[in-house]
Design a protein around this motif. Sequence first.
Motif, PDB file in Angstrom:
ATOM      1  N   ARG A  66     -37.749  -3.962 -10.039  1.00 29.74           N
ATOM      2  CA  ARG A  66     -37.405  -4.742  -8.558  1.00 29.74           C
ATOM      3  C   ARG A  66     -35.993  -5.366  -8.868  1.00 29.74           C
ATOM      4  O   ARG A  66     -35.327  -5.754  -9.925  1.00 29.74           O
ATOM      5  N   TYR A  67     -35.037  -5.450  -7.885  1.00 28.95           N
ATOM      6  CA  TYR A  67     -33.649  -5.479  -7.777  1.00 28.95           C
ATOM      7  C   TYR A  67     -33.516  -7.272  -8.472  1.00 28.95           C
ATOM      8  O   TYR A  67     -32.795  -7.533  -9.228  1.00 28.95           O
ATOM      9  N   ALA A  68     -34.487  -8.180  -7.970  1.00 26.52           N
ATOM     10  CA  ALA A  68     -34.447  -9.495  -8.521  1.00 26.52           C
ATOM     11  C   ALA A  68     -34.653  -9.476 -10.128  1.00 26.52           C
ATOM     12  O   ALA A  68     -34.416 -10.563 -10.730  1.00 26.52           O
ATOM     13  N   ASP A  69     -35.377  -8.632 -10.747  1.00 28.11           N
ATOM     14  CA  ASP A  69     -35.581  -8.427 -12.177  1.00 28.11           C
ATOM     15  C   ASP A  69     -34.456  -8.113 -13.080  1.00 28.11           C
ATOM     16  O   ASP A  69     -34.371  -7.867 -14.307  1.00 28.11           O
ATOM     17  N   LEU A  70     -33.334  -7.499 -12.192  1.00 27.72           N
ATOM     18  CA  LEU A  70     -32.218  -6.743 -13.001  1.00 27.72           C
ATOM     19  C   LEU A  70     -31.201  -7.749 -13.553  1.00 27.72           C
ATOM     20  O   LEU A  70     -30.860  -8.481 -12.659  1.00 27.72           O
ATOM     21  N   PRO A  71     -30.804  -7.816 -14.629  1.00 26.76           N
ATOM     22  CA  PRO A  71     -29.797  -8.667 -15.195  1.00 26.76           C
ATOM     23  C   PRO A  71     -28.338  -8.031 -14.778  1.00 26.76           C
ATOM     24  O   PRO A  71     -28.328  -6.970 -14.695  1.00 26.76           O
ATOM     25  N   CYS A  72     -27.672  -8.959 -14.183  1.00 25.31           N
ATOM     26  CA  CYS A  72     -26.416  -8.966 -13.663  1.00 25.31           C
ATOM     27  C   CYS A  72     -26.486  -7.675 -12.761  1.00 25.31           C
ATOM     28  O   CYS A  72     -26.162  -6.428 -12.863  1.00 25.31           O
ATOM     29  N   PRO A  73     -27.178  -7.692 -11.638  1.00 21.36           N
ATOM     30  CA  PRO A  73     -27.739  -6.839 -10.653  1.00 21.36           C
ATOM     31  C   PRO A  73     -26.676  -5.798 -10.114  1.00 21.36           C
ATOM     32  O   PRO A  73     -27.002  -4.721  -9.892  1.00 21.36           O
ATOM     33  N   MET A  74     -25.464  -6.248  -9.811  1.00 26.43           N
ATOM     34  CA  MET A  74     -24.357  -5.519  -9.381  1.00 26.43           C
ATOM     35  C   MET A  74     -23.960  -4.336 -10.342  1.00 26.43           C
ATOM     36  O   MET A  74     -23.122  -3.676 -10.105  1.00 26.43           O
ATOM     37  N   ARG A  75     -24.350  -4.580 -11.585  1.00 28.90           N
ATOM     38  CA  ARG A  75     -23.870  -3.410 -12.400  1.00 28.90           C
ATOM     39  C   ARG A  75     -25.045  -2.181 -12.370  1.00 28.90           C
ATOM     40  O   ARG A  75     -24.673  -1.284 -13.171  1.00 28.90           O
ATOM     41  N   HIS A  76     -26.002  -2.462 -11.802  1.00 26.32           N
ATOM     42  CA  HIS A  76     -27.352  -1.567 -11.582  1.00 26.32           C
ATOM     43  C   HIS A  76     -27.083  -1.039 -10.129  1.00 26.32           C
ATOM     44  O   HIS A  76     -27.456   0.105 -10.128  1.00 26.32           O
ATOM     45  N   ALA A  77     -26.690  -1.728  -9.182  1.00 25.18           N
ATOM     46  CA  ALA A  77     -26.803  -1.321  -7.804  1.00 25.18           C
ATOM     47  C   ALA A  77     -25.879  -2.008  -6.829  1.00 25.18           C
ATOM     48  O   ALA A  77     -25.715  -3.231  -7.081  1.00 25.18           O
ATOM     49  N   GLY A  78     -25.011  -1.328  -6.147  1.00 27.32           N
ATOM     50  CA  GLY A  78     -23.887  -1.647  -5.297  1.00 27.32           C
ATOM     51  C   GLY A  78     -24.604  -1.402  -4.070  1.00 27.32           C
ATOM     52  O   GLY A  78     -25.052  -0.449  -3.750  1.00 27.32           O
ATOM     53  N   ALA A  79     -24.209  -2.292  -3.089  1.00 25.60           N
ATOM     54  CA  ALA A  79     -24.687  -2.114  -1.562  1.00 25.60           C
ATOM     55  C   ALA A  79     -23.606  -2.475  -0.449  1.00 25.60           C
ATOM     56  O   ALA A  79     -22.496  -3.549  -1.016  1.00 25.60           O
ATOM     57  N   LEU A  80     -23.662  -2.111   0.563  1.00 21.70           N
ATOM     58  CA  LEU A  80     -22.806  -2.364   1.622  1.00 21.70           C
ATOM     59  C   LEU A  80     -23.606  -2.441   2.855  1.00 21.70           C
ATOM     60  O   LEU A  80     -24.153  -1.402   3.131  1.00 21.70           O
ATOM     61  N   LEU A  81     -24.271  -3.593   3.114  1.00 23.41           N
ATOM     62  CA  LEU A  81     -25.108  -3.839   4.276  1.00 23.41           C
ATOM     63  C   LEU A  81     -24.412  -4.351   5.520  1.00 23.41           C
ATOM     64  O   LEU A  81     -24.567  -3.960   6.597  1.00 23.41           O
ATOM     65  N   ASP A  82     -23.670  -5.262   5.312  1.00 20.46           N
ATOM     66  CA  ASP A  82     -22.951  -6.347   6.312  1.00 20.46           C
ATOM     67  C   ASP A  82     -21.266  -6.398   5.990  1.00 20.46           C
ATOM     68  O   ASP A  82     -21.013  -7.188   5.205  1.00 20.46           O
ATOM     69  N   PRO A  83     -20.460  -5.558   6.337  1.00 20.36           N
ATOM     70  CA  PRO A  83     -19.022  -5.690   6.301  1.00 20.36           C
ATOM     71  C   PRO A  83     -18.420  -6.994   6.550  1.00 20.36           C
ATOM     72  O   PRO A  83     -17.282  -7.588   6.218  1.00 20.36           O
ATOM     73  N   GLY A 133     -12.480  -1.384   9.879  1.00 20.98           N
ATOM     74  CA  GLY A 133     -12.265  -0.532   8.739  1.00 20.98           C
ATOM     75  C   GLY A 133     -12.051  -0.883   7.617  1.00 20.98           C
ATOM     76  O   GLY A 133     -12.536  -0.556   6.559  1.00 20.98           O
ATOM     77  N   MET A 134     -11.106  -1.986   7.477  1.00 21.60           N
ATOM     78  CA  MET A 134     -10.651  -2.574   6.158  1.00 21.60           C
ATOM     79  C   MET A 134     -11.824  -3.521   5.658  1.00 21.60           C
ATOM     80  O   MET A 134     -12.090  -3.665   4.426  1.00 21.60           O
ATOM     81  N   ARG A 135     -12.640  -4.126   6.463  1.00 18.19           N
ATOM     82  CA  ARG A 135     -13.895  -4.568   5.872  1.00 18.19           C
ATOM     83  C   ARG A 135     -14.703  -3.860   5.446  1.00 18.19           C
ATOM     84  O   ARG A 135     -15.593  -4.143   4.500  1.00 18.19           O
ATOM     85  N   GLN A 136     -14.660  -2.587   6.032  1.00 15.96           N
ATOM     86  CA  GLN A 136     -15.757  -1.586   5.262  1.00 15.96           C
ATOM     87  C   GLN A 136     -15.359  -1.307   3.890  1.00 15.96           C
ATOM     88  O   GLN A 136     -16.096  -1.140   3.182  1.00 15.96           O
ATOM     89  N   ARG A 137     -14.077  -0.945   3.838  1.00 16.40           N
ATOM     90  CA  ARG A 137     -13.429  -0.487   2.525  1.00 16.40           C
ATOM     91  C   ARG A 137     -13.514  -1.815   1.445  1.00 16.40           C
ATOM     92  O   ARG A 137     -13.843  -1.566   0.380  1.00 16.40           O
ATOM     93  N   LEU A 138     -13.455  -2.982   2.211  1.00 18.49           N
ATOM     94  CA  LEU A 138     -13.574  -4.105   0.988  1.00 18.49           C
ATOM     95  C   LEU A 138     -15.165  -4.135   0.680  1.00 18.49           C
ATOM     96  O   LEU A 138     -15.464  -4.391  -0.667  1.00 18.49           O
ATOM     97  N   GLY A 139     -16.233  -3.832   1.540  1.00 18.82           N
ATOM     98  CA  GLY A 139     -17.510  -3.695   1.131  1.00 18.82           C
ATOM     99  C   GLY A 139     -17.840  -2.697   0.154  1.00 18.82           C
ATOM    100  O   GLY A 139     -18.604  -2.885  -0.718  1.00 18.82           O
ATOM    101  N   VAL A 140     -17.086  -1.586   0.379  1.00 19.88           N
ATOM    102  CA  VAL A 140     -17.335  -0.586  -0.636  1.00 19.88           C
ATOM    103  C   VAL A 140     -16.725  -1.092  -1.961  1.00 19.88           C
ATOM    104  O   VAL A 140     -17.308  -0.679  -3.015  1.00 19.88           O
ATOM    105  N   ALA A 141     -15.633  -1.607  -1.984  1.00 16.14           N
ATOM    106  CA  ALA A 141     -14.934  -1.971  -3.070  1.00 16.14           C
ATOM    107  C   ALA A 141     -16.153  -3.217  -3.882  1.00 16.14           C
ATOM    108  O   ALA A 141     -16.023  -2.957  -5.112  1.00 16.14           O
ATOM    109  N   ALA A 142     -16.731  -3.894  -3.202  1.00 18.38           N
ATOM    110  CA  ALA A 142     -17.630  -5.034  -3.687  1.00 18.38           C
ATOM    111  C   ALA A 142     -18.644  -4.111  -4.383  1.00 18.38           C
ATOM    112  O   ALA A 142     -19.182  -4.380  -5.380  1.00 18.38           O
ATOM    113  N   LEU A 152     -25.987   1.717  -2.171  1.00 17.38           N
ATOM    114  CA  LEU A 152     -26.632   1.766  -0.803  1.00 17.38           C
ATOM    115  C   LEU A 152     -25.742   1.393   0.186  1.00 17.38           C
ATOM    116  O   LEU A 152     -25.200   0.188   0.008  1.00 17.38           O
ATOM    117  N   LEU A 153     -25.549   2.329   1.205  1.00 19.29           N
ATOM    118  CA  LEU A 153     -24.537   1.984   2.166  1.00 19.29           C
ATOM    119  C   LEU A 153     -25.169   2.067   3.558  1.00 19.29           C
ATOM    120  O   LEU A 153     -25.853   3.007   3.848  1.00 19.29           O
TER     121      LEU A 153
END
Length: 238
Positions: A66-83, A133-142, A152-153
């Motif tokens: 589960r995502y909640a069980d991943l240590p430093c989860p952004m190293r395992h999965a990156g997401a853009l849900l809401d720019p 569009g810039m917020r979308q790019r920032l979300g992708v960068a995150a 996941l986008l």
Amino acid sequence: MTTIEVNGLRKRFGPSVALDGMTFVVQPGRVTGFVGPNGAGKSTTLRMILGLDRPDAGTATIDGRRYADLPCPMRHAGALLDPHALHPARSGRNHLRWLARSQDLPDSRVDEVLNRSGLAAAGRRAAGGYSLGMRQRLGVAAALLGDPPVLLLDEPFNGLDPAGIVWMRDLLRGLAEDGRSVLVSSHLMSELQDMAGHVVVVGHGRVIADAGVNELIGAYSSLEAAYLDLTAGVGGIR
């Protein structure tokens, strides 16, 4: 070779059924399109994969956890849900630095993803003044900060100009070619036809079709034609 596995997800919001046994797997090395009518359960599924909503039944895992069980989860999965999920007074660079600190990532990684997303020149401006569009790019960068094997986008092409659409298309293709698992929710069938290798079509909170894009094009002449036929009469939350 990290996969996303969704198995039997069920969810009700009051009397409405949002997910009704949603089941599919996102394999590494390709872009998987995630498509369906508004209210079909796409965003709810993405939120459950990321642990933002709890299912009534079923599981959603990344690399078997589960995502909640991943240590430093952004190293395992990156997401853009809401720019728009950012502090408007904070610069784009500081928004990313704040996220990077939470994952024990260096500032050098922030500068790398700003460059990759085309925001190096705008990184010190307040993010509240960014276009969509810039917020979308920032979300992708995150999403890319932790160099994750899974992305996941949700509607990543929204607000992008033609040059931005080409950039996004090439970026997602490249991420998949690197061996990552890339799940993209979108209503733009033409973009998915050119970019995705696989597509999951959903309606009424469950999977209608789970097939290769070329397979669907061979049967229907285009991904758009396949989508329209498969979802005819299929609505969203009921």
